[in-house]
Enzyme design. Structure first.
Site, PDB file in Angstrom:
ATOM      1  N   GLU A  65       0.561  -1.248   0.203  1.00  0.00           N
ATOM      2  CA  GLU A  65       0.106  -0.078  -0.316  1.00  0.00           C
ATOM      3  C   GLU A  65       0.684   1.315   0.171  1.00  0.00           C
ATOM      4  O   GLU A  65       0.357   2.727  -0.152  1.00  0.00           O
ATOM      5  CB  GLU A  65      -1.129  -0.243   1.262  1.00  0.00           C
ATOM      6  CG  GLU A  65      -2.317  -0.542   1.333  1.00  0.00           C
ATOM      7  CD  GLU A  65      -1.471  -2.277   1.332  1.00  0.00           C
ATOM      8  OE1 GLU A  65      -1.398  -3.014   2.335  1.00  0.00           O
ATOM      9  OE2 GLU A  65      -2.491  -3.048   0.145  1.00  0.00           O
ATOM     10  N   LEU A  88       9.476  -5.989   4.472  1.00  0.00           N
ATOM     11  CA  LEU A  88       9.423  -6.943   4.147  1.00  0.00           C
ATOM     12  C   LEU A  88      10.049  -8.679   5.098  1.00  0.00           C
ATOM     13  O   LEU A  88      11.393  -8.564   5.250  1.00  0.00           O
ATOM     14  CB  LEU A  88       9.168  -6.899   3.232  1.00  0.00           C
ATOM     15  CG  LEU A  88       8.347  -6.468   1.911  1.00  0.00           C
ATOM     16  CD1 LEU A  88       8.773  -5.881   1.290  1.00  0.00           C
ATOM     17  CD2 LEU A  88       6.977  -7.415   2.330  1.00  0.00           C
ATOM     18  N   ILE A  89       9.204  -9.374   5.517  1.00  0.00           N
ATOM     19  CA  ILE A  89      10.113 -11.267   5.926  1.00  0.00           C
ATOM     20  C   ILE A  89       9.518 -12.416   5.169  1.00  0.00           C
ATOM     21  O   ILE A  89       8.364 -12.096   4.861  1.00  0.00           O
ATOM     22  CB  ILE A  89       9.687 -10.587   7.252  1.00  0.00           C
ATOM     23  CG1 ILE A  89      10.562  -9.898   8.426  1.00  0.00           C
ATOM     24  CG2 ILE A  89      10.722 -12.262   8.036  1.00  0.00           C
ATOM     25  CD1 ILE A  89      10.453  -9.919   9.432  1.00  0.00           C
ATOM     26  N   HIS A  95       4.940 -14.110  -2.173  1.00  0.00           N
ATOM     27  CA  HIS A  95       4.912 -13.159  -1.623  1.00  0.00           C
ATOM     28  C   HIS A  95       4.937 -11.903  -1.693  1.00  0.00           C
ATOM     29  O   HIS A  95       5.479 -10.677  -1.961  1.00  0.00           O
ATOM     30  CB  HIS A  95       3.460 -13.166  -0.261  1.00  0.00           C
ATOM     31  CG  HIS A  95       2.154 -13.344  -0.319  1.00  0.00           C
ATOM     32  ND1 HIS A  95       1.321 -14.318  -1.101  1.00  0.00           N
ATOM     33  CD2 HIS A  95       1.374 -12.026  -0.458  1.00  0.00           C
ATOM     34  CE1 HIS A  95       0.623 -13.694  -1.760  1.00  0.00           C
ATOM     35  NE2 HIS A  95       0.168 -12.604  -1.039  1.00  0.00           N
ATOM     36  N   ARG A 134      19.290  -4.378  11.388  1.00  0.00           N
ATOM     37  CA  ARG A 134      19.329  -3.651  10.354  1.00  0.00           C
ATOM     38  C   ARG A 134      17.780  -2.658  10.706  1.00  0.00           C
ATOM     39  O   ARG A 134      17.796  -1.220  10.969  1.00  0.00           O
ATOM     40  CB  ARG A 134      18.648  -3.474   8.935  1.00  0.00           C
ATOM     41  CG  ARG A 134      19.232  -4.441   8.300  1.00  0.00           C
ATOM     42  CD  ARG A 134      18.586  -5.407   6.731  1.00  0.00           C
ATOM     43  NE  ARG A 134      20.327  -6.481   6.671  1.00  0.00           N
ATOM     44  CZ  ARG A 134      20.997  -7.183   7.270  1.00  0.00           C
ATOM     45  NH1 ARG A 134      20.652  -8.133   8.593  1.00  0.00           N
ATOM     46  NH2 ARG A 134      21.586  -7.677   6.748  1.00  0.00           N
TER      47      ARG A 134
HETATM   48  N1  RBF Z   1       3.433  -6.409   4.153  1.00  0.00           N
HETATM   49  C1  RBF Z   1       4.037  -5.859   4.518  1.00  0.00           C
HETATM   50  O1  RBF Z   1       4.400  -5.302   4.413  1.00  0.00           O
HETATM   51  N2  RBF Z   1       5.567  -6.898   5.355  1.00  0.00           N
HETATM   52  C2  RBF Z   1       4.841  -8.384   4.775  1.00  0.00           C
HETATM   53  O2  RBF Z   1       6.075  -9.215   5.670  1.00  0.00           O
HETATM   54  C3  RBF Z   1       4.084  -9.041   4.163  1.00  0.00           C
HETATM   55  N3  RBF Z   1       3.775  -9.866   4.386  1.00  0.00           N
HETATM   56  C4  RBF Z   1       2.661 -10.437   3.451  1.00  0.00           C
HETATM   57  C5  RBF Z   1       2.598 -11.655   3.295  1.00  0.00           C
HETATM   58  C6  RBF Z   1       1.447 -12.018   2.995  1.00  0.00           C
HETATM   59  C7  RBF Z   1       0.828 -14.456   2.841  1.00  0.00           C
HETATM   60  C8  RBF Z   1       0.458 -11.215   2.640  1.00  0.00           C
HETATM   61  C9  RBF Z   1      -0.443 -12.208   1.920  1.00  0.00           C
HETATM   62  C10 RBF Z   1       0.859 -10.256   2.643  1.00  0.00           C
HETATM   63  C11 RBF Z   1       2.136  -9.755   3.264  1.00  0.00           C
HETATM   64  N4  RBF Z   1       1.694  -8.109   3.110  1.00  0.00           N
HETATM   65  C12 RBF Z   1       3.113  -7.586   3.514  1.00  0.00           C
HETATM   66  C13 RBF Z   1       0.469  -7.723   3.227  1.00  0.00           C
HETATM   67  C14 RBF Z   1       0.881  -6.742   1.406  1.00  0.00           C
HETATM   68  O3  RBF Z   1       1.833  -5.753   1.848  1.00  0.00           O
HETATM   69  C15 RBF Z   1      -0.521  -6.367   1.702  1.00  0.00           C
HETATM   70  O4  RBF Z   1      -0.535  -5.443   3.173  1.00  0.00           O
HETATM   71  C16 RBF Z   1      -1.831  -7.030   1.154  1.00  0.00           C
HETATM   72  O5  RBF Z   1      -1.298  -8.052   0.530  1.00  0.00           O
HETATM   73  C17 RBF Z   1      -2.358  -6.349   1.143  1.00  0.00           C
HETATM   74  O6  RBF Z   1      -3.183  -5.807   0.108  1.00  0.00           O
END
Ligand code: RBF
Length: 165
Positions: A65, A88-89, A95, A134
Site C-alpha cells: 500500500e 518485508l520478511i 508473496h 537492520r
Molecule cells: N506486508 C508487509 O509490509 N510486510 C510483510 O512481510 C508482508 N507479508 C505478507 C505476506 C502475505 C502472505 C500476505 C498475503 C501479505 C503480506 N503483507 C506484508 C501485506 C501486503 O503488503 C498488503 O498489505 C496486503 O497484501 C493487502 O494489499
C-alpha cells in the site's frame, strides 16, 4: 569503521532541514520493527533541523500500500519529500518477491511522476533476525546492528534540498 553504509554529503552547501515538510508513511505489518525504524527516521529529521510540526506521519496496512499512499498524499502539494517505511520478511510463498518488486517499482514511479523525492525505507529481509539487526535491535542484548531509519531521514533532507537547488 567498515566500508558499507552512508557517509555525509560533500557537495551540499547546507544539510539543514529547517523549513522542509516531510511525510513519513509506515506500515503496520511487522510493527515493532517498523516503529523502531520510524522513530530513528523522525529523530534524525529533527536532528537535521526539520520542525516536528513539519513532520507528518501516516500509516498503511502493508508495504504493497505504500506507493498508493505516497501518491495520494504527495499530490496535495503539502510535502517536500516522502519516506516510505516497511519491513518485508520472506515467508514460505512467493508473496515476498511480488510485494518487494511491486512496492519498489511503485515508489520509484511515484517519486518520478510527482517530481518529489520518495525515500525507499523498506527492509527486504530473508529472516526476522536480519530485520532486527537492520533496525538496531539485533543480538542477545537487543541493541546490535545499525538502525537504517536514521539514514532514511538523512536521504530525505538531502534529496529535498537537492530538489530545490
Ligand atoms: N506486508 C508487509 O509490509 N510486510 C510483510 O512481510 C508482508 N507479508 C505478507 C505476506 C502475505 C502472505 C500476505 C498475503 C501479505 C503480506 N503483507 C506484508 C501485506 C501486503 O503488503 C498488503 O498489505 C496486503 O497484501 C493487502 O494489499
Amino acid at each position: 569503521m567498515g566500508i558499507k553504509g552512508l557517509t555525509a554529503s560533500t557537495t551540499l552547501a547546507s544539510t539543514s532541514g529547517a523549513g522542509l515538510k516531510v511525510l513519513v508513511i509506515h506500515t503496520r505489518w511487522n510493527l515493532s520493527i517498523v516503529d523502531t525504524l520510524t522513530a530513528a527516521t523522525v529523530a534524525k529529521l529533527i536532528e537535521l533541523g526539520v520542525a516536528s510540526s513539519d513532520i507528518t506521519i501516516k500509516q498503511v496496512p502493508g508495504a504493497y500500500e505504500l506507493p498508493f499512499a505516497a501518491q495520494a498524499l504527495l499530490k496535495t502539494g503539502a510535502y517536500d519529500a516522502a519516506i516510505a517505511i516497511g519491513v518485508l520478511i520472506k515467508g514460505d510463498t512467493m508473496h515476498f518477491e511480488y510485494i518487494a518488486d511491486a512496492s519498489t517499482q511503485g515508489l520509484m514511479r511515484v517519486g518520478l511522476d510527482a517530481k518529489l523525492p520518495v525515500i525507499f525505507g523498506i527492509l527486504t529481509c530473508l529472516s526476522e533476525e536480519q530485520a532486527l539487526l537492520r533496525a538496531g535491535l539485533g543480538g542477545p542484548d537487543g541493541k546490535s546492528g545499525h538502525n537504517h531509519g536514521a539514514d532514511w531521514g538523512v536521504a530525505a533532507v538531502e534529496m529535498a534540498l537537492l530538489n530545490k537547488l
